[in-house]
Design a protein around this motif. Sequence first.
Motif, PDB file in Angstrom:
ATOM      1  N   UNK A   1       0.851  -1.196   0.000  1.00 64.00           N
ATOM      2  CA  UNK A   1       0.000   0.000   0.000  1.00 64.00           C
ATOM      3  C   UNK A   1       0.887   1.246   0.000  1.00 64.00           C
ATOM      4  N   UNK A   2       0.454   2.224  -0.745  1.00 67.34           N
ATOM      5  CA  UNK A   2       1.197   3.468  -0.848  1.00 67.34           C
ATOM      6  C   UNK A   2       1.125   4.221   0.488  1.00 67.34           C
ATOM      7  N   UNK A   3       2.288   4.429   1.108  1.00 70.25           N
ATOM      8  CA  UNK A   3       2.324   5.094   2.404  1.00 70.25           C
ATOM      9  C   UNK A   3       1.928   6.556   2.331  1.00 70.25           C
ATOM     10  N   UNK A   4       1.883   7.090   1.129  1.00 72.98           N
ATOM     11  CA  UNK A   4       1.500   8.492   0.959  1.00 72.98           C
ATOM     12  C   UNK A   4       0.021   8.657   0.650  1.00 72.98           C
ATOM     13  N   UNK A   5      -0.696   7.538   0.579  1.00 77.19           N
ATOM     14  CA  UNK A   5      -2.118   7.602   0.230  1.00 77.19           C
ATOM     15  C   UNK A   5      -2.956   7.938   1.462  1.00 77.19           C
ATOM     16  N   UNK A   6      -4.164   8.460   1.188  1.00 77.84           N
ATOM     17  CA  UNK A   6      -5.106   8.782   2.267  1.00 77.84           C
ATOM     18  C   UNK A   6      -5.552   7.525   3.002  1.00 77.84           C
ATOM     19  N   UNK A   7      -5.700   6.424   2.265  1.00 77.90           N
ATOM     20  CA  UNK A   7      -6.149   5.168   2.865  1.00 77.90           C
ATOM     21  C   UNK A   7      -5.142   4.675   3.899  1.00 77.90           C
ATOM     22  N   UNK A   8      -3.855   4.767   3.548  1.00 75.84           N
ATOM     23  CA  UNK A   8      -2.813   4.325   4.480  1.00 75.84           C
ATOM     24  C   UNK A   8      -2.841   5.168   5.756  1.00 75.84           C
ATOM     25  N   UNK A   9      -2.948   6.479   5.562  1.00 75.27           N
ATOM     26  CA  UNK A   9      -2.997   7.384   6.722  1.00 75.27           C
ATOM     27  C   UNK A   9      -4.194   7.064   7.609  1.00 75.27           C
ATOM     28  N   UNK A  10      -5.331   6.801   6.993  1.00 78.14           N
ATOM     29  CA  UNK A  10      -6.563   6.508   7.725  1.00 78.14           C
ATOM     30  C   UNK A  10      -6.423   5.203   8.521  1.00 78.14           C
ATOM     31  N   UNK A  11      -5.919   4.164   7.878  1.00 78.24           N
ATOM     32  CA  UNK A  11      -5.754   2.857   8.538  1.00 78.24           C
ATOM     33  C   UNK A  11      -4.734   2.953   9.673  1.00 78.24           C
ATOM     34  N   UNK A  12      -3.629   3.670   9.399  1.00 80.90           N
ATOM     35  CA  UNK A  12      -2.603   3.830  10.425  1.00 80.90           C
ATOM     36  C   UNK A  12      -3.166   4.541  11.661  1.00 80.90           C
ATOM     37  N   UNK A  13      -3.989   5.563  11.429  1.00 84.81           N
ATOM     38  CA  UNK A  13      -4.585   6.314  12.533  1.00 84.81           C
ATOM     39  C   UNK A  13      -5.506   5.420  13.357  1.00 84.81           C
ATOM     40  N   UNK A  14      -6.283   4.571  12.680  1.00 84.75           N
ATOM     41  CA  UNK A  14      -7.201   3.658  13.367  1.00 84.75           C
ATOM     42  C   UNK A  14      -6.415   2.677  14.242  1.00 84.75           C
ATOM     43  N   UNK A  15      -5.346   2.125  13.651  1.00 83.29           N
ATOM     44  CA  UNK A  15      -4.529   1.156  14.396  1.00 83.29           C
ATOM     45  C   UNK A  15      -3.919   1.808  15.636  1.00 83.29           C
ATOM     46  N   UNK A  16      -3.425   3.035  15.485  1.00 83.29           N
ATOM     47  CA  UNK A  16      -2.811   3.727  16.615  1.00 83.29           C
ATOM     48  C   UNK A  16      -3.836   4.019  17.713  1.00 83.29           C
ATOM     49  N   UNK A  17      -5.040   4.395  17.317  1.00 84.65           N
ATOM     50  CA  UNK A  17      -6.101   4.667  18.295  1.00 84.65           C
ATOM     51  C   UNK A  17      -6.423   3.405  19.083  1.00 84.65           C
ATOM     52  N   UNK A  18      -6.509   2.280  18.368  1.00 86.57           N
ATOM     53  CA  UNK A  18      -6.822   1.007  19.024  1.00 86.57           C
ATOM     54  C   UNK A  18      -5.710   0.599  19.982  1.00 86.57           C
ATOM     55  N   UNK A  19      -4.454   0.752  19.527  1.00 81.95           N
ATOM     56  CA  UNK A  19      -3.309   0.380  20.366  1.00 81.95           C
ATOM     57  C   UNK A  19      -3.278   1.235  21.637  1.00 81.95           C
ATOM     58  N   UNK A  20      -3.467   2.554  21.480  1.00 74.90           N
ATOM     59  CA  UNK A  20      -3.443   3.451  22.640  1.00 74.90           C
ATOM     60  C   UNK A  20      -4.595   3.130  23.591  1.00 74.90           C
ATOM     61  N   UNK A  21      -5.783   2.882  23.041  1.00 71.95           N
ATOM     62  CA  UNK A  21      -6.953   2.581  23.871  1.00 71.95           C
ATOM     63  C   UNK A  21      -6.744   1.299  24.671  1.00 71.95           C
ATOM     64  N   UNK A  22      -6.221   0.271  23.991  1.00 70.97           N
ATOM     65  CA  UNK A  22      -5.972  -1.007  24.674  1.00 70.97           C
ATOM     66  C   UNK A  22      -4.918  -0.831  25.764  1.00 70.97           C
ATOM     67  N   UNK A  23      -3.873  -0.061  25.458  1.00 70.37           N
ATOM     68  CA  UNK A  23      -2.810   0.168  26.436  1.00 70.37           C
ATOM     69  C   UNK A  23      -3.329   0.898  27.669  1.00 70.37           C
ATOM     70  N   UNK A  24      -4.113   1.959  27.442  1.00 66.89           N
ATOM     71  CA  UNK A  24      -4.662   2.717  28.561  1.00 66.89           C
ATOM     72  C   UNK A  24      -5.624   1.882  29.392  1.00 66.89           C
TER      73      UNK A  24
END
Length: 241
Positions: free
Chosen positions: A1-24
């Motif tokens: 997947x193109x790391x400069x695409x909007x889709x990549x940014x969107x998926x990455x943001x979702x993953x980070x939110x989930x990781x932070x939520x689970x950690x907290x």
Amino acid sequence: MDKNSNAYTFIFAIIMVIVVAVTLSFTATTLSPLQKENVRKEKMQNILATIGIQTSRENAEELFNKHITQQLSLNHKGEDKTEVNAFEVDLAKELSKPVEEQTFPLYIANYEGSEYFIAPLRGSGLWDAIWGYIALKDDANTVKGVVYDHKGETAGLGAEITTDWFQQRFVDEKIFNDKGELVGVNVVKGYSGGSDKDDNKVDSISGATITSDGVSEMIENRLKNYLPFFKKRQEIKVVTR
């Protein structure tokens, strides 16, 4: 997947939110028992502090068990509700009930050969709740000591109720007037009574009139619920104002 695409940014943001939520969530769940234990021991420290025992959190439970000889859960008639654990009573919840349904915790302490009655307090300050503990000597009239705390009072003003210099003003004050009426200890603006310990008054905090009034009301309103118990226990002549 193109790391400069909007889709990549969107998926990455979702993953980070989930990781932070689970950690907290994991951190909160893991630390919850420790936090509750710290709160429990801090409560013991505050209760002991009203009778002059300053202790660390590590030693609080040992000294609490040594000097607190009884923990009573009183009803509005001054009778002990033995099925209720006094230490676990939540005053914030109790205050939402009719007086006839409330439980009034009372701790009886023995320290250096003297007996004390310690009652929890709760009321309202300028911005939010204020609370604490008050210890009475064995005459059920003379204040041995107090501890106050708050949720959101103004720093340098109402928040000063937590300071030693303010709390020391209550030591040896009387909660009954010369007519035997329970009036508590009134925090009075511009009080000029000096060291008079029989007038039921102490000087207020400059610029914190509402919080000071809240302390006055808290003491009288909570302690009047213990009158039935004190009348039975102390054989003193008291009346409700």
